[in-house]
Every structure is written in structure tokens, then in C-alpha cells.
Design a protein around this motif. Structure first.
Motif, PDB file in Angstrom:
ATOM      1  N   ASN A  12       0.826  -1.205   0.000  1.00  0.00           N
ATOM      2  CA  ASN A  12       0.000   0.000   0.000  1.00  0.00           C
ATOM      3  C   ASN A  12       0.860   1.254   0.000  1.00  0.00           C
ATOM      4  O   ASN A  12       2.004   1.238   0.466  1.00  0.00           O
ATOM      5  CB  ASN A  12      -0.927   0.024   1.223  1.00  0.00           C
ATOM      6  CG  ASN A  12      -1.956  -1.079   1.195  1.00  0.00           C
ATOM      7  OD1 ASN A  12      -2.828  -1.107   0.327  1.00  0.00           O
ATOM      8  ND2 ASN A  12      -1.868  -2.005   2.137  1.00  0.00           N
ATOM      9  N   CYS A  13       0.281   2.328  -0.513  1.00  0.00           N
ATOM     10  CA  CYS A  13       0.900   3.653  -0.457  1.00  0.00           C
ATOM     11  C   CYS A  13       0.069   4.529   0.472  1.00  0.00           C
ATOM     12  O   CYS A  13      -1.163   4.535   0.390  1.00  0.00           O
ATOM     13  CB  CYS A  13       0.954   4.289  -1.842  1.00  0.00           C
ATOM     14  SG  CYS A  13       1.953   3.377  -3.038  1.00  0.00           S
ATOM     15  N   LYS A  14       0.756   5.259   1.343  1.00  0.00           N
ATOM     16  CA  LYS A  14       0.066   6.113   2.300  1.00  0.00           C
ATOM     17  C   LYS A  14       0.595   7.537   2.208  1.00  0.00           C
ATOM     18  O   LYS A  14       1.811   7.739   2.220  1.00  0.00           O
ATOM     19  CB  LYS A  14       0.267   5.597   3.731  1.00  0.00           C
ATOM     20  CG  LYS A  14      -0.563   4.364   4.063  1.00  0.00           C
ATOM     21  CD  LYS A  14       0.082   3.057   3.709  1.00  0.00           C
ATOM     22  CE  LYS A  14       1.211   2.688   4.602  1.00  0.00           C
ATOM     23  NZ  LYS A  14       1.775   1.350   4.301  1.00  0.00           N
ATOM     24  N   LEU A  15      -0.308   8.492   2.129  1.00  0.00           N
ATOM     25  CA  LEU A  15       0.036   9.905   2.166  1.00  0.00           C
ATOM     26  C   LEU A  15      -0.631  10.496   3.404  1.00  0.00           C
ATOM     27  O   LEU A  15      -1.865  10.412   3.550  1.00  0.00           O
ATOM     28  CB  LEU A  15      -0.445  10.639   0.917  1.00  0.00           C
ATOM     29  CG  LEU A  15       0.200  10.255  -0.420  1.00  0.00           C
ATOM     30  CD1 LEU A  15      -0.491   9.042  -1.039  1.00  0.00           C
ATOM     31  CD2 LEU A  15       0.158  11.434  -1.394  1.00  0.00           C
ATOM     32  N   CYS A  16       0.155  11.077   4.299  1.00  0.00           N
ATOM     33  CA  CYS A  16      -0.356  11.525   5.584  1.00  0.00           C
ATOM     34  C   CYS A  16       0.000  12.980   5.843  1.00  0.00           C
ATOM     35  O   CYS A  16       1.134  13.407   5.578  1.00  0.00           O
ATOM     36  CB  CYS A  16       0.197  10.659   6.717  1.00  0.00           C
ATOM     37  SG  CYS A  16      -0.221   8.908   6.566  1.00  0.00           S
ATOM     38  N   SER A  30      -4.844   6.650   1.307  1.00  0.00           N
ATOM     39  CA  SER A  30      -4.067   5.464   0.955  1.00  0.00           C
ATOM     40  C   SER A  30      -4.662   4.792  -0.275  1.00  0.00           C
ATOM     41  O   SER A  30      -5.845   4.966  -0.594  1.00  0.00           O
ATOM     42  CB  SER A  30      -4.009   4.474   2.123  1.00  0.00           C
ATOM     43  OG  SER A  30      -5.291   3.979   2.438  1.00  0.00           O
ATOM     44  N   PHE A  31      -3.831   4.019  -0.947  1.00  0.00           N
ATOM     45  CA  PHE A  31      -4.292   3.249  -2.098  1.00  0.00           C
ATOM     46  C   PHE A  31      -3.353   2.065  -2.289  1.00  0.00           C
ATOM     47  O   PHE A  31      -2.171   2.127  -1.904  1.00  0.00           O
ATOM     48  CB  PHE A  31      -4.345   4.111  -3.373  1.00  0.00           C
ATOM     49  CG  PHE A  31      -3.036   4.722  -3.784  1.00  0.00           C
ATOM     50  CD1 PHE A  31      -2.204   4.090  -4.712  1.00  0.00           C
ATOM     51  CD2 PHE A  31      -2.621   5.934  -3.268  1.00  0.00           C
ATOM     52  CE1 PHE A  31      -1.005   4.650  -5.108  1.00  0.00           C
ATOM     53  CE2 PHE A  31      -1.424   6.518  -3.663  1.00  0.00           C
ATOM     54  CZ  PHE A  31      -0.613   5.873  -4.575  1.00  0.00           C
ATOM     55  N   GLY A  56      -3.879  11.639  -4.033  1.00  0.00           N
ATOM     56  CA  GLY A  56      -3.731  11.741  -2.584  1.00  0.00           C
ATOM     57  C   GLY A  56      -3.368  13.150  -2.144  1.00  0.00           C
ATOM     58  O   GLY A  56      -3.909  13.659  -1.146  1.00  0.00           O
ATOM     59  N   LEU A  57      -2.456  13.792  -2.869  1.00  0.00           N
ATOM     60  CA  LEU A  57      -2.065  15.160  -2.517  1.00  0.00           C
ATOM     61  C   LEU A  57      -3.241  16.122  -2.673  1.00  0.00           C
ATOM     62  O   LEU A  57      -3.424  17.039  -1.864  1.00  0.00           O
ATOM     63  CB  LEU A  57      -0.894  15.609  -3.382  1.00  0.00           C
ATOM     64  CG  LEU A  57       0.446  14.915  -3.114  1.00  0.00           C
ATOM     65  CD1 LEU A  57       1.500  15.383  -4.111  1.00  0.00           C
ATOM     66  CD2 LEU A  57       0.920  15.163  -1.686  1.00  0.00           C
TER      67      LEU A  57
END
Length: 500
Positions: A12-16, A30-31, A56-57
Motif C-alpha cells: 500500500n501507499c500512504k500519504l499523511c 491510501s491506495f 492523494g495530494l
């Protein structure tokens, strides 16, 4: 002020989005990490990956009232994997996942030019097909060298480049390429020359969290973020996670869990002796400037659980039910002792101290009455025994004993795994329950580079061994697991004509 941490993971990819310096997680997106799978070949789909990052951004920019208060984006990722670009910055060939094994012939060719220990003394890492150098050679061999201006960027570096248009290599990721001189923290001219690669294929190395540029106008218009947002490469995911967990010196050891599972120790200097080489322990540059790491990764941890769920079509709810039953069984010592079977978790090859992409998984202890719960128990026992084998190796070679093991990642949500781990390792296990530890570590690193002192707030849960089971687990490890493990290794070496 707000900082974004991006974690490009295997699964998974996470942007926080974090508020700094409090470290509060404000929003996340996330995706699933997009991949292109064909038989045994596995590639990251960098076009879909980039599109997912932009989405995500955009979502994070809309989650705060004043988007201009977002001042930084720092990117972390898996190691080894990357993208080869031509002179026009178009990808050449596939972006192979870190675990893809098709590069074994390139490693074998490399080892006709170098002695393995010579490579270890230069790079600090034991030669392996996973590393970037072999991926680059494979791409050039199969897709050609379009021009002399090709460049290689690890995944986090590539995403940062797409965000700001500046190419830079980050120290902790550079030390996973098999091309960096670990002592000078610069690209090895010897390796580049013998590999017949262009001398400028790798970008200048910068410290983790260094602002390398600002957001490109095209990204600004797409996402709604300010053009003043600084872009940084935070580094290798496990190393970034260690920052969030507060691992500060060599007296502590970090157990990072996810698709893989790793052990991380901080060092003042790399360990390049023959003993460390033979144990296949990897040295690296840490995300904290001036610090080195001793790191070892087991290729299958969370992946074993994912494999189990797919194999038996177990839903999330059913899996949680099985975990609750196993956790309850751990309280009934007599019941737990009844089926101490096991599993050697080499679904994607083996990690140190006997590292091989050709190693295969093995169950034992199965009979006609074995059910899904028993097999799941075997899997977790195998994961814990594999970790113990690695930890024993690390402690023996470093002459240290770690009274506590700090854990981050998916295992922190699994009390049974943590209690069993404490019992098998016979020491306290501290679960650092951090919302997205890698992304937070990335954001913290960038915040420090801007002069802030971000809070390392985290919830810690302490797990102690089940004392009545410690000796049983140790006996099973010594009398059953290790004999099977070593015999399997010997059989595989002979079958695959590897050196014994």
C-alpha cells in the motif's frame, strides 16, 4: 504548519498530513500499490503510482482550511526498486519490485568481476539479485542503453523528482543500490567502471530530509497546493519508521513489520568483517546524518498472513476471529503445547543468516486433523522462530543483548503475534502504535531540517513473555525448528548447486 509524509510501500501507499511540531495526524489517504504482474515477474506501475500520489495530494490539500500552510512533502519508500530514465526523463524498461528474482543472471555476471567479500567491503551489503545495480543491468541488457544520459532514481527519489523536477539520491536508499561506497558515502568509481555504467547515472547524494526543490507549477495546478511547498526524499521506509519509534542509539533494536519484517540496529561505524559478511547482514547509512545501520530483512512476514488469507479465502472478520481464538489459547498453556508444529516462512526466499532467493517454505506437524486455525498458529510460530534465529545472529556478532524489542507496523495491531513474539524471544516487546510510522518519520525528518523539534508522541504497549511457555518454545526452536531449517538449507544448496 503542516508536513506531508508519503510512504510508498510494497502493498500500500500512504500519504499523511501532520501538524508540526505536535506531530498530530490530521488526514491521510491510501491506495494499493499498483503493480503489473506476469507469471513470476513483478513490476511497479509507475504511471498509476504517480496518478495515485497526485490524487492523494489533492485530497490532503483539501483537508485543511489553508493549503498554503502545508510547507513540505517528504517521500519514503521501499529500497532497491527504482526507475531508469533516458535523457528525456522517460522510463526505460520496467520498474521491478524489490523482490523480483529475474535479475539473478546479472548478479552472477557481476560476481565474475568482483569477489563477494570485496563488494561487501565497499558497499557494506552482501551481494544479492534484489539490489538496484542488478536491476539496472537487466534493463540495459533487455531494453538497450538509449543514450549516455540515462539516470537511475529509487522509487522515493523518482516521486520526489516528479514533484519538483530535481534529481537527487538520498543516503539511506543509495546504500541499498550495491553501488555506494559505504565509508565515503559516495558512488564507487570501481563498481561503476567494472559494471560499464555511465559515471553520472546516479544523482548526487544528499542527507535525508534535505529540501531539493519546490513543487512544480503543473503539480500546483493539479493538486491545489502552494508552489512554495518544499520537496524532500526522506529515505528507506524502515529507517524512517525508526525515527517515529524513537530509536536513538545502539542499545535499542527495532523490529519493523509489514509485508516484510526487519531488524534495525544503529551503529557509529559500519561492520565490514568476514563474520558479518557470512551472516549476510546489511550495513547502511541511516536517515540521521552521521549514523550507520545494521539491518536484516526477512522477505515474508505480513506476506505470509496475506498468503494464508488468500489460500483459504479468509475474510478480515474471520481472520480476526481466528486471532482471538489463538490469543485465548495462549493463556491455556496445556492447550498451546499440544500442537507446536511449525512453518519455515520462505515464501519469497530466505533472509539472513542464510539468504537465498531459491529457498522455499516448509510446513511440518500437519496431520488429518489439522485445520485452518492450527495452520495459522504454525505460521505465527514460524515467523517468531525465524525472527529469533536472526536476532540471535545479530546479538552474537555485535556482542550485545537487547532487553527490549521495539515493534512498529502491522504487528502492533495483533496482540497474539506480539505476546508470542515476546515469549519466543524471551524478552519484553514494546509495540509502538503509531499512526503510519513511516509517513510520520518522513514528516518528522523534514520538520527537523526546517529547525523544528517534532514531538515523538506514540502509544506504547508492553508485552511480557508467557513464562510457562518460554522453555517449551526454546526447546521446540532448538530441537525441531533449527534442525529442519539447517537440513532444508543443505538440501536446497545441493539441489540448486550453491556453495555449501
Amino acid at each position: 504548519m503542516y508536513f506531508i509524509g508519503i510512504d510508498i510501500g510494497t502493498t500500500n501507499c500512504k500519504l499523511c498530513l501532520f501538524r508540526m511540531p505536535s506531530g498530530e495526524l490530521v488526514s491521510k489517504h491510501s491506495f494499493p500499490t499498483p503493480k503489473i504482474l506476469q507469471q513470476e515477474q513483478s513490476n511497479f506501475d509507475v504511471d498509476l503510482l504517480w496518478e495515485g500520489v497526485l490524487e492523494g495530494l489533492t485530497a490532503l490539500a483539501g483537508s485543511v482550511d489553508y493549503g498554503e500552510n502545508i510547507v513540505s512533502i517528504a517521500v519514503a519508500s521501499v529500497g532497491e526498486a527504482g526507475v531508469l530514465l533516458d535523457g528525456s526523463d522517460r522510463p526505460v524498461g520496467p520498474a521491478m519490485t524489490w523482490y523480483d528474482i529475474r535479475t539473478q543472471p546479472q548478479l552472477e555476471k557481476l560476481l565474475t568481476q568482483f569477489d563477494e567479500q570485496e563488494l561487501y567491503r565497499i558497499t557494506g551489503i552482501p551481494p544479492h539479485s534484489n539490489y538496484s545495480l542488478n536491476k539496472i543491468s537487466w534493463i540495459i541488457e533487455h531494453h538497450g542503453l538509449p543514450d549516455s544520459r540515462v539516470s537511475w532514481l529509487c522509487i522515493a527519489e523518482y516521486i520526489a523528482f516528479r514533484l519538483c523536477g530535481v534529481k537527487r539520491a538520498e543516503a539511506s536508499l543509495a546504500s541499498r543500490t550495491l553501488a555506494l561506497d559505504i565509508r565515503s558515502a559516495s558512488w564507487s568509481e570501481t563498481i561503476l567502471q567494472k559494471s560499464k555504467l555511465p559515471g553520472d547515472i546516479f544523482s548526487p547524494v544528499v542527507a535525508s530530509g534535505t529540501e531539493i526543490g519546490q513543487l512544480l507549477p503543473s503539480v500546483v495546478s493539479r493538486t491545489g497546493l502552494s508552489g512554495k511547498v518544499g520537496i524532500a526524499v526522506a529515505g528507506h521506509d524502515h529507517m524512517c519508521g525508526s525515527v517515529a519509534a524513537g530509536v536513538k542509539d545502539g542499545s535499542q533494536i527495532l523490529n519493523s513489520t509489514g509485508t516484510t519484517e526487519g531488524l534495525l540496529i544503529l551503529l557509529e561505524q559500519p561492520e565490514l568483517s568476514e563474520e558479518f559478511y557470512r551472516a549476510r547482514l546489511s550495513n547502511g547509512l541511516h536517515v540521521v546524518p552521521g549514523r550507520h545501520t545494521l539491518y536484516a530483512s526477512l522477505p515474508s512476514a505480513g506476506y505470509c498472513i496475506e498468503w494464508f488469507r488468500k489460500l483459504f479465502n479468509v475474510s478480515a472478520g474471520a481472520f480476526n476471529g481466528l486471532m482471538a481464538e489463538l490469543d485465548s489459547e495462549l493463556n491455556d498453556v496445556a492447550e498451546f503445547r499440544k500442537s507446536m508444529g511449525g512453518f519455515i516462512p520462505h515464501l519469497r526466499g530466505s533472509g539472513p543468516p542464510n539468504r537465498s532467493i531459491l529457498s522455499r517454505a516448509m510446513f511440518y506437524g500437519i496431520n488429518e486433523n489439522t485445520d485452518k486455525k492450527a495452520i495459522l498458529k504454525f505460521i505465527f510460530l514460524g515467523l517468531c522462530f525465524e525472527l529469533k534465529n536472526l536476532l540471535d545472529t545479530c546479538e552474537t556478532l555485535t556482542d550485545r543483548h537487547f532487553k527490549q524489542v521495539k515493534v512498529i507496523g502491522s504487528a502492533c495491531k495483533n496482540p497474539f503475534w506480539l505476546r508470542l513474539k515476546a515469549t519466543v524471544l524471551n524478552r519484553e516487546v514494546i509495540a509502538c502504535d503509531i499512526d503510519e510510522a513511516v509517513s510520520k518519520g518522513a514528516a518528522m525528518i523534514a520538520a527537523r531540517m526546517k529547525g523544528l523539534q517534532p514531538a515523538g508522541n506514540r502509544d506504547e504497549t508492553h508485552y511480557l513473555p508467557v513464562e510457562e511457555l518460554v522453555s517449551d518454545c526454546l526447546d521446540h526452536f532448538r530441537q525441531v525448528y533449527l534442525p529442519f531449517y539447517h537440513e532444508k538449507i543443505q538440501i536446497e544448496r545441493q539441489a540448486n548447486k550453491e556453495s555449501v
